[in-house]
Design a protein around this motif. Structure first.
Motif, PDB file in Angstrom:
ATOM      1  N   MET A 306       0.842  -1.195   0.000  1.00 60.17           N
ATOM      2  CA  MET A 306       0.000   0.000   0.000  1.00 60.17           C
ATOM      3  C   MET A 306       0.876   1.244   0.000  1.00 60.17           C
ATOM      4  O   MET A 306       2.071   1.188   0.297  1.00 60.17           O
ATOM      5  CB  MET A 306      -0.937   0.021   1.207  1.00 60.17           C
ATOM      6  N   ASN A 307       0.267   2.401  -0.352  1.00 60.91           N
ATOM      7  CA  ASN A 307       0.993   3.668  -0.350  1.00 60.91           C
ATOM      8  C   ASN A 307       0.381   4.626   0.673  1.00 60.91           C
ATOM      9  O   ASN A 307      -0.587   4.311   1.356  1.00 60.91           O
ATOM     10  CB  ASN A 307       1.001   4.295  -1.751  1.00 60.91           C
ATOM     11  N   THR A 308       0.941   5.825   0.761  1.00 62.65           N
ATOM     12  CA  THR A 308       0.521   6.780   1.789  1.00 62.65           C
ATOM     13  C   THR A 308      -0.865   7.356   1.532  1.00 62.65           C
ATOM     14  O   THR A 308      -1.457   7.953   2.432  1.00 62.65           O
ATOM     15  CB  THR A 308       1.559   7.927   1.890  1.00 62.65           C
ATOM     16  N   LEU A 309      -1.394   7.210   0.337  1.00 62.91           N
ATOM     17  CA  LEU A 309      -2.718   7.756   0.055  1.00 62.91           C
ATOM     18  C   LEU A 309      -3.779   7.185   0.992  1.00 62.91           C
ATOM     19  O   LEU A 309      -4.814   7.801   1.211  1.00 62.91           O
ATOM     20  CB  LEU A 309      -3.125   7.477  -1.395  1.00 62.91           C
ATOM     21  N   TYR A 310      -3.526   6.005   1.552  1.00 68.09           N
ATOM     22  CA  TYR A 310      -4.505   5.377   2.442  1.00 68.09           C
ATOM     23  C   TYR A 310      -4.383   5.853   3.885  1.00 68.09           C
ATOM     24  O   TYR A 310      -5.242   5.530   4.705  1.00 68.09           O
ATOM     25  CB  TYR A 310      -4.340   3.854   2.408  1.00 68.09           C
ATOM     26  N   SER A 311      -3.331   6.575   4.187  1.00 71.09           N
ATOM     27  CA  SER A 311      -3.108   6.978   5.577  1.00 71.09           C
ATOM     28  C   SER A 311      -4.174   7.966   6.042  1.00 71.09           C
ATOM     29  O   SER A 311      -4.409   8.989   5.392  1.00 71.09           O
ATOM     30  CB  SER A 311      -1.728   7.618   5.737  1.00 71.09           C
ATOM     31  N   PRO A 312      -4.817   7.701   7.188  1.00 74.91           N
ATOM     32  CA  PRO A 312      -5.779   8.670   7.723  1.00 74.91           C
ATOM     33  C   PRO A 312      -5.100   9.890   8.322  1.00 74.91           C
ATOM     34  O   PRO A 312      -5.761  10.861   8.667  1.00 74.91           O
ATOM     35  CB  PRO A 312      -6.508   7.852   8.805  1.00 74.91           C
ATOM     36  N   PHE A 336      10.531  10.622  -1.626  1.00 76.06           N
ATOM     37  CA  PHE A 336       9.099  10.652  -1.921  1.00 76.06           C
ATOM     38  C   PHE A 336       8.654   9.333  -2.548  1.00 76.06           C
ATOM     39  O   PHE A 336       7.622   8.760  -2.175  1.00 76.06           O
ATOM     40  CB  PHE A 336       8.775  11.814  -2.848  1.00 76.06           C
ATOM     41  N   THR A 337       9.426   8.838  -3.497  1.00 73.63           N
ATOM     42  CA  THR A 337       9.092   7.590  -4.179  1.00 73.63           C
ATOM     43  C   THR A 337       9.068   6.415  -3.204  1.00 73.63           C
ATOM     44  O   THR A 337       8.152   5.589  -3.230  1.00 73.63           O
ATOM     45  CB  THR A 337      10.105   7.314  -5.307  1.00 73.63           C
ATOM     46  N   ASN A 338      10.078   6.345  -2.344  1.00 75.32           N
ATOM     47  CA  ASN A 338      10.167   5.239  -1.394  1.00 75.32           C
ATOM     48  C   ASN A 338       9.179   5.368  -0.236  1.00 75.32           C
ATOM     49  O   ASN A 338       8.395   4.457   0.030  1.00 75.32           O
ATOM     50  CB  ASN A 338      11.583   5.149  -0.812  1.00 75.32           C
ATOM     51  N   SER A 339       9.242   6.507   0.456  1.00 71.69           N
ATOM     52  CA  SER A 339       8.547   6.649   1.739  1.00 71.69           C
ATOM     53  C   SER A 339       7.090   7.067   1.612  1.00 71.69           C
ATOM     54  O   SER A 339       6.316   6.887   2.556  1.00 71.69           O
ATOM     55  CB  SER A 339       9.290   7.661   2.615  1.00 71.69           C
ATOM     56  N   TRP A 340       6.710   7.640   0.482  1.00 66.65           N
ATOM     57  CA  TRP A 340       5.325   8.073   0.293  1.00 66.65           C
ATOM     58  C   TRP A 340       4.562   7.148  -0.659  1.00 66.65           C
ATOM     59  O   TRP A 340       3.438   6.765  -0.391  1.00 66.65           O
ATOM     60  CB  TRP A 340       5.266   9.507  -0.219  1.00 66.65           C
ATOM     61  N   LEU A 341       5.203   6.791  -1.784  1.00 68.35           N
ATOM     62  CA  LEU A 341       4.531   5.935  -2.766  1.00 68.35           C
ATOM     63  C   LEU A 341       4.795   4.452  -2.533  1.00 68.35           C
ATOM     64  O   LEU A 341       4.150   3.601  -3.148  1.00 68.35           O
ATOM     65  CB  LEU A 341       4.967   6.306  -4.182  1.00 68.35           C
ATOM     66  N   ALA A 342       5.770   4.137  -1.652  1.00 63.43           N
ATOM     67  CA  ALA A 342       6.155   2.742  -1.386  1.00 63.43           C
ATOM     68  C   ALA A 342       6.589   2.043  -2.667  1.00 63.43           C
ATOM     69  O   ALA A 342       6.295   0.870  -2.894  1.00 63.43           O
ATOM     70  CB  ALA A 342       5.035   1.977  -0.700  1.00 63.43           C
ATOM     71  N   GLU A 343       7.288   2.787  -3.519  1.00 63.44           N
ATOM     72  CA  GLU A 343       7.805   2.257  -4.773  1.00 63.44           C
ATOM     73  C   GLU A 343       9.323   2.190  -4.709  1.00 63.44           C
ATOM     74  O   GLU A 343       9.963   2.951  -3.990  1.00 63.44           O
ATOM     75  CB  GLU A 343       7.398   3.161  -5.948  1.00 63.44           C
ATOM     76  N   VAL A 344       9.898   1.286  -5.499  1.00 67.17           N
ATOM     77  CA  VAL A 344      11.354   1.218  -5.579  1.00 67.17           C
ATOM     78  C   VAL A 344      11.873   2.384  -6.406  1.00 67.17           C
ATOM     79  O   VAL A 344      11.196   2.877  -7.314  1.00 67.17           O
ATOM     80  CB  VAL A 344      11.830  -0.113  -6.196  1.00 67.17           C
ATOM     81  N   TRP A 345      13.045   2.845  -6.076  1.00 68.05           N
ATOM     82  CA  TRP A 345      13.679   3.949  -6.800  1.00 68.05           C
ATOM     83  C   TRP A 345      14.625   3.375  -7.831  1.00 68.05           C
ATOM     84  O   TRP A 345      15.438   2.505  -7.535  1.00 68.05           O
ATOM     85  CB  TRP A 345      14.436   4.840  -5.830  1.00 68.05           C
TER      86      TRP A 345
END
Length: 609
Positions: A306-312, A336-345
């Motif tokens: 999951m990514n940060t968009l779900y964070s309340p 931002f890519t790693n810690s917010w989108l949970a994507e690999v850089w």
């Protein structure tokens, strides 16, 4: 009557009876809601744990109660409560299923700090947990409880990882672990060895991702099942996955990036309605995990992403602000890519971006063909619910410009568009000479469509053999109406190389250009991939991959098919053909004859793979 004396049971018998008492029949999430207390020092919402605050964590926690699951992988961003899953599992094990357990952190120092500031306070806050905690027999790196111990160690201490037999192994922030060395094995492998004594062991591995070769991404790629969290849109009720590209903000150049982010909202990819932060919590509570990839019928290793968009705890505006303020700084954007989108850089030598596309705009508007154009090609990317297309004009030395693009709902729409007339500013009429239609999806329907429109529609298929840009094969399905028709096999990576290199050229001869007023969606999609190095079969190869796993790249695929069709039509030799063509000949007639030549016979065709 005198009262009868009540004999109190000796304390040691009470303790023995308490020890023999069967544990409650609770899942991990149920246990957390009943017994877990959050500390005011470490939580934004101190007090009793409430599953409704982070409902997406419930299934992850309860997967520990699934007897068929051996490994649980959680690929997470920051600020979604991921660390609390690990703490709840620890509390559950201590009370419900006492067995030797180990938590591995990146370093010993971090392990001791978390022990002192997070784990021990958790036991002291809960009366039931505190009863089982033997504080006087414990130290920061090993906590003692009734019937078990909890070892807390760092991945930088190989001796600690290989010295204890454990049933529950919890690995936190694994992408920060040190790698294997000549003297010591990989720390995760060392820790795994400790679970062999227990046939019913459980492994929990979690981290914010870093790079493609990181531990958590490897764990994800080797999982039997991968699940994403879907939520119902408050407007259309369709279950959607929250994706960063659906966050929209004003485009006014007069506004600062911070101000633009303040007005950010989410646009539903199904109905196009605006979803605000006020809607998000309601949607998350009604959400559910859905399988997006399954490799085996009987999964043992389950991955949640999951990514940060779900964070309340994070608004759409805060996510937009973080993107806008970091996108031009590679180091900050990696975070931002790693810690917010949970994507690999992924970094790349051959970089493209949306701004580069905007720089390739000319003064020629959409639907107008440049004066220098001699051919029109099209590329069509076929999706389950829609079709994307691009139409590109070609001149000598592979000079090209986008003439039109779009998304439609049916092949009938594609047929109408490809048979439409386009005009140069001098009034000269042109039509699409050839269109490459993606046959990788809905293959039979594509073959039938191409057979009905064989004068210009050609099925196309990516094979990536690494030897040729394209090869002409044929459709060998005897039951298809397209049997015997040409099929173009292409190496998409080679055409992406061409697009990226020509995109870097300034507008002019040999450049890749777009019409005036090109929109952001096209610019983002056509640059949604980049080239990276990967090891395959012991050798390093360069391949094109999406910058983020959820990025749309449909227009990039269309442009690849455009390039392939231009290649098939001989665009590389247009400047030579021009010299050989009599001045009075109409270039469209020459192109049509050329099309008929290679569309008609099959003497040089190769068998389809």
């Amino acid at each position: 009557m005198p009262k009868r004396n009540k004999h109190k049971l000796p304390e040691f018998i009470k303790k023995a009876l308490q020890f023999l008492k069967a544990p409650e029949n609770l899942t991990v999430s149920e246990w957390a809601e009943k017994y877990r207390k959050l500390d005011v020092k470490t939580s934004a919402i101190p007090g009793p744990w409430r599953n409704e605050m982070t409902p997406y964590l419930v299934e992850i926690m309860d997967e520990f109660n699934n007897p068929d699951t051996e490994e649980i992988v959680f690929v997470k961003p920051t600020q979604v409560g991921g660390t609390e899953v690990l703490l709840n599992v620890i509390g559950y094990v201590v009370m419900q299923d006492p067995n030797p357990a180990m938590v591995v952190y990146p370093t010993d120092d971090l392990a001791e700090s978390i022990s002192e500031n997070r784990i021990q306070p958790m036991f002291q806050l809960s009366q039931e947990l505190n009863k089982r905690f033997k504080k006087n027999e414990s130290n920061r790196s090993e906590l003692q409880f009734d019937g078990m111990y909890l070892s807390l160690t760092g991945a930088n201490s190989p001796s600690s990882l290989s010295s204890k037999a454990i049933r529950y192994l919890l690995l936190d922030e694994v992408d920060k672990y040190p790698g294997a060395s000549k003297k010591e094995a990989d720390p995760i492998k060392l820790a795994r060895e400790r679970t062999k004594t227990f046939p019913n062991s459980k492994l929990f591995i979690t981290s914010t991702p870093t790079v493609r070769t990181g531990h958590i991404n490897k764990a994800k790629e080797t999982s039997d099942v991968i699940k994403h969290y879907f939520v119902p849109c408050v407007h259309c009720s369709e279950f959607i996955e929250l994706k960063f590209q659906q966050i929209r903000w004003p485009k006014e150049e007069s506004m600062s990036e911070v101000d633009r982010a303040e007005f950010a909202n989410y646009v539903c990819q199904e109905c196009g309605c605006v979803i605000t932060d006020q809607h998000k919590m309601q949607m998350i509570k009604q959400g559910k995990w859905q399988v997006v990839q399954q490799r085996t019928q009987y999964p043992r290793k389950v991955c949640y992403w999951m990514n940060t968009l779900y964070s309340p705890f994070v608004t759409f505006g805060e996510i937009a602000k973080e993107f806008l303020t970091t996108k031009n700084d590679p180091e900050s954007f990696q975070n931002f890519t790693n810690s917010w989108l949970a994507e690999v850089w992924e970094d790349t030598k051959l970089k493209t971006n949306a701004d580069m596309v905007k720089e390739r705009q000319t003064d020629i508007p959409e639907f107008t063909v440049p004066e220098w154009a001699e051919l029109l090609t099209a590329g069509v990317d076929v999706q389950e619910t829609s079709l994307y297309y691009t139409i590109r004009a070609w001149g000598k030395y592979m000079t090209s410009q986008l003439v039109a693009k779009g998304q439609v709902s049916s092949f009938t729409d594609i047929e109408n568009i490809m048979n439409a007339e386009f005009y140069k500013e001098n009034g000269e009429r042109m039509i699409v000479n050839a269109a490459g239609i993606d046959s990788g999806d809905q293959t039979d329907e594509v073959y039938d469509f191409c057979a009905r429109n064989s004068g210009w529609a050609i099925p196309i298929k990516g094979v990536g053999d690494g030897l040729h840009h394209f090869r002409i094969s044929m459709v060998n399905r005897t039951t298809s109406s397209a049997h015997g028709m040409q099929l173009i096999l292409i190496d998409g990576g080679k055409y992406k190389d061409m697009i990226a290199s020509r995109m870097k050229k300034k507008n002019g001869t040999g450049s890749w250009m777009v019409y005036k007023g090109i929109d952001d969606d096209y610019a983002e999609q056509v640059t949604a991939e980049h080239k990276v190095n990967e090891k395959r079969s012991g050798r390093t190869v360069s391949i094109w991959v999406k910058k983020t796993s959820h990025a749309d790249n449909h227009y990039l695929d269309c442009e690849v098919y455009d390039f392939a069709m231009a290649d098939v039509l001989g665009v590389r030799t247009l400047h030579l053909l021009q010299e050989e063509t009599p001045p009075e000949a109409n270039v469209n007639e020459v192109a049509e004859e050329f099309n008929n030549d290679w569309l008609g016979g099959n003497k040089k065709w190769l068998d389809e793979f």
